[in-house]
Scaffold this active site. Structure first.
Site, PDB file in Angstrom:
ATOM      1  N   LYS A  79       0.853  -1.197   0.000  1.00 51.65           N
ATOM      2  CA  LYS A  79       0.000   0.000   0.000  1.00 51.65           C
ATOM      3  C   LYS A  79       0.887   1.244   0.000  1.00 51.65           C
ATOM      4  O   LYS A  79       1.903   1.280   0.720  1.00 51.65           O
ATOM      5  CB  LYS A  79      -0.912  -0.029   1.229  1.00 51.65           C
ATOM      6  CG  LYS A  79      -1.947   1.092   1.279  1.00 51.65           C
ATOM      7  CD  LYS A  79      -2.886   0.902   2.479  1.00 51.65           C
ATOM      8  CE  LYS A  79      -3.922   1.987   2.595  1.00 51.65           C
ATOM      9  NZ  LYS A  79      -4.818   1.814   3.762  1.00 51.65           N
ATOM     10  N   SER A 154      -9.731   1.895   2.799  1.00 50.17           N
ATOM     11  CA  SER A 154      -8.839   2.626   1.924  1.00 50.17           C
ATOM     12  C   SER A 154      -7.803   1.745   1.221  1.00 50.17           C
ATOM     13  O   SER A 154      -7.172   2.176   0.268  1.00 50.17           O
ATOM     14  CB  SER A 154      -8.099   3.698   2.724  1.00 50.17           C
ATOM     15  OG  SER A 154      -7.258   3.113   3.698  1.00 50.17           O
ATOM     16  N   SER A 178      -9.848  -0.400   7.057  1.00 47.08           N
ATOM     17  CA  SER A 178      -9.316  -0.324   5.694  1.00 47.08           C
ATOM     18  C   SER A 178      -8.671  -1.587   5.157  1.00 47.08           C
ATOM     19  O   SER A 178      -8.357  -1.651   3.972  1.00 47.08           O
ATOM     20  CB  SER A 178      -8.315   0.814   5.588  1.00 47.08           C
ATOM     21  OG  SER A 178      -9.021   2.013   5.434  1.00 47.08           O
TER      22      SER A 178
HETATM   23  N1  GLN Z   1     -13.163   4.592   6.268  1.00 49.03           N
HETATM   24  C1  GLN Z   1     -12.451   4.947   7.447  1.00 49.03           C
HETATM   25  C2  GLN Z   1     -11.943   6.373   7.319  1.00 49.03           C
HETATM   26  O1  GLN Z   1     -12.142   6.935   6.320  1.00 49.03           O
HETATM   27  C3  GLN Z   1     -11.337   3.992   7.728  1.00 49.03           C
HETATM   28  C4  GLN Z   1     -10.141   4.205   6.900  1.00 49.03           C
HETATM   29  C5  GLN Z   1      -8.959   3.386   7.314  1.00 49.03           C
HETATM   30  O2  GLN Z   1      -9.082   2.370   8.002  1.00 49.03           O
HETATM   31  N2  GLN Z   1      -7.790   3.855   6.936  1.00 49.03           N
HETATM   32  O3  GLN Z   1     -11.368   6.915   8.194  1.00 49.03           O
END
Ligand code: GLN
Length: 497
Positions: A79, A154, A178
């Site tokens: 990532k 994400s 995410s």
């Molecule tokens: N959807 C959540 C956010 O936008 C989690 C994102 C994540 O785990 N990085 O914060």
């Protein structure tokens, strides 16, 4: 069959047995990316030269007996929020568009030490803020199961790359779901370890008290093997924990006799898509047939998790992202009048709308006068949520939950209403607030063929229990492969932006 259809552990075995060379494996990953990237766009950048050079080094180390582990020679995608020495790391943000880190994240270093070969960096929501990978500054990633749908986020790029069989496995990060949510949307397996298990050194911070790196893979065995490789005590990360044992693969037994599984009623009520509910509850039935005991209970406080999370995560993000000011590294605006104007223009031009929204929200809840009302209250709520889990784990070995209320939405459906998008995190964020481990395993598909994942949540430091139950469930079913062939990819890719 492509070498990328194998699991990481299967491919590693073939490499060690001399049936496949590391270069062959790497070339196959690059060829798969070449064939599918125009439609999937899982990667922000591919690094063929680096990968091919590394392949030769790793091959030598396998030959001379220095590398003997299961991941030696296996291609991996990282990532793009994890620093990779000499390889561009963008966080899918304009502000880091040309950032080349001088060091690697500890988890990445651990993987390379285990002989995995980095093929490229995967697309993500900008700074990991989002649930669809659509907030990336470098274009959307498409769900390989159906290119009109999002892969989740994400870590959407990491999950799509594995699902599309462009790479053997990948690393994602999980601040509020995410890894687990996009794993569910893409039909792959992903685990978020207990906070502190994998070093955050070199992971570009979003919400530091919540962020954890974890594996995304084709099955539970791969997840355990990768977790074993990346987890380590790291003095460079002050929240790193020295674990008693790092033997996660030892947990892979098809035996769940006597395991107590809690099913939180509050997670299976209103708002949950009925097909997702049915598929997740099916996991409980399978595990019960194998000797586990499942029981419903009330977890409580569920409705407070989203507001508490978004206050805490945004507060931490606003502080973490203060470092991107155009001075030391990253983007700097071309024209400016003075220092303040430089900061302002750099940040206005460098960050996308979702990141700006979080910075503003975070600065607001931390500002004097509102700190007690919002930030402190959120911290108290977090403590109460942790207590609710503590109580649950007095009765249960693990909790079974959906990973998301629906299957993958269509591209373009989510961003217009941020609150609605935040609500989609309901089943994953409490796990981060409480620092717990959680794994998503594929457990079925909906009427349109999109994958559904089930989440198993463990108590702190009890990854082994959830890996064991996930493994046992996995043994009961066939691996559901993403149905699109390379030909479909190029066909559907024709209409892309
Ligand atoms: N959807 C959540 C956010 O936008 C989690 C994102 C994540 O785990 N990085 O914060």
């Amino acid at each position: 069959m492509s070498l990328m259809s194998l699991t990481a552990v299967e491919l590693g075995k073939k490499i060690r047995a001399g049936e496949v060379s590391v270069t062959e494996a790497v070339k196959e990953a690059l060829a798969q990316a070449e064939a599918k990237e125009s439609s999937v766009h899982a990667y922000v950048s591919l690094n063929p030269d680096y990968a091919l050079e590394r392949a030769e080094q790793v091959q030598k180390q396998i030959a001379d007996g220095t590398l003997t582990g299961p991941l030696a020679g296996v291609p991996v995608a990282i990532k793009d929020n994890m620093c990779t020495k000499g390889i561009k790391t963008t966080c899918s943000s304009r502000i880091l568009e040309n950032f080349v880190p001088p060091y690697s994240a500890q988890a990445v270093e651990n993987l390379e030490r285990a002989g995995a070969v980095i093929i490229g960096k995967t697309n993500m929501d900008e700074f990991a803020m989002g649930s669809t990978t659509e907030t990336s500054a470098f274009g959307v990633t498409r769900n390989p199961w159906n290119l009109e749908h999002v892969p989740g986020g994400s870590s959407g790029g990491s999950c799509a790359a594995v699902a599309a069989e462009e790479v053997s496995f990948s690393l994602g990060s999980d601040t509020g779901g995410s890894i687990r949510q996009p794993s569910s949307f893409c039909g792959v397996t992903g685990i978020k370890p207990t906070y502190g298990t994998v070093s955050r050194y070199g992971l570009i911070a979003y919400g530091s008290s919540l962020d954890q790196i974890g594996p995304v893979a084709k099955d539970v065995t791969d997840c355990a093997a990768v977790l074993e490789a990346i987890a380590s005590y790291d003095p460079k990360d002050s929240t790193s924990v020295k674990r008693d044992s790092y033997d996660f693969t030892g947990a892979l037994q098809d035996d769940v006799k006597g395991l107590r599984i809690g099913i939180p009623r509050d997670y299976f009520g209103e708002g949950l898509n009925p097909e997702v509910k049915e598929a997740v509850l099916h996991v409980a039935r399978v595990l019960e047939e194998k000797g586990a005991v499942a029981e419903e209970f009330d977890l409580s406080l569920v409705q407070y998790a989203i507001p508490a999370y978004y206050v805490i995560a945004s507060a931490e993000a606003s502080s973490n992202l203060a470092r991107f000011d155009g001075v030391k590294y990253g983007y700097r605006t071309a024209e400016y009048t003075d220092l303040h104007n430089m900061y302002k223009k750099t940040r206005s031009e460098g960050f996308g709308p979702e990141v700006k929204r979080r910075i503003m929200l975070g600065s607001f809840v931390l500002s004097s006068g509102y700190y007690d009302a919002y930030y402190l209250k959120a911290l108290r709520t977090k403590a109460l949520i942790k207590q609710a889990f503590d109580r649950a784990f007095e009765r249960f070995d693990m909790i079974l939950a959906p990973a998301a209320p629906t299957t993958a939405p269509k591209l373009g459906e989510s961003l217009s209403d941020p609150i609605q998008m935040y609500l989609g995190d309901i089943y994953t964020i409490s796990v981060n607030l409480a620092g717990l481990p959680g794994i998503t395993v594929p457990c079925g598909t909906d009427h349109s063929g999109l994958p559904i994942g089930a989440q198993l949540i463990g108590n702190c430091f009890e990854e082994k229990k959830i890996l064991r139950a996930a493994y046992a469930f996995e043994q009961s079913k066939e691996y559901i492969r993403c149905p699109l062939s390379a030909a479909d990819f190029s066909k559907q890719g024709g209409e892309e932006e």
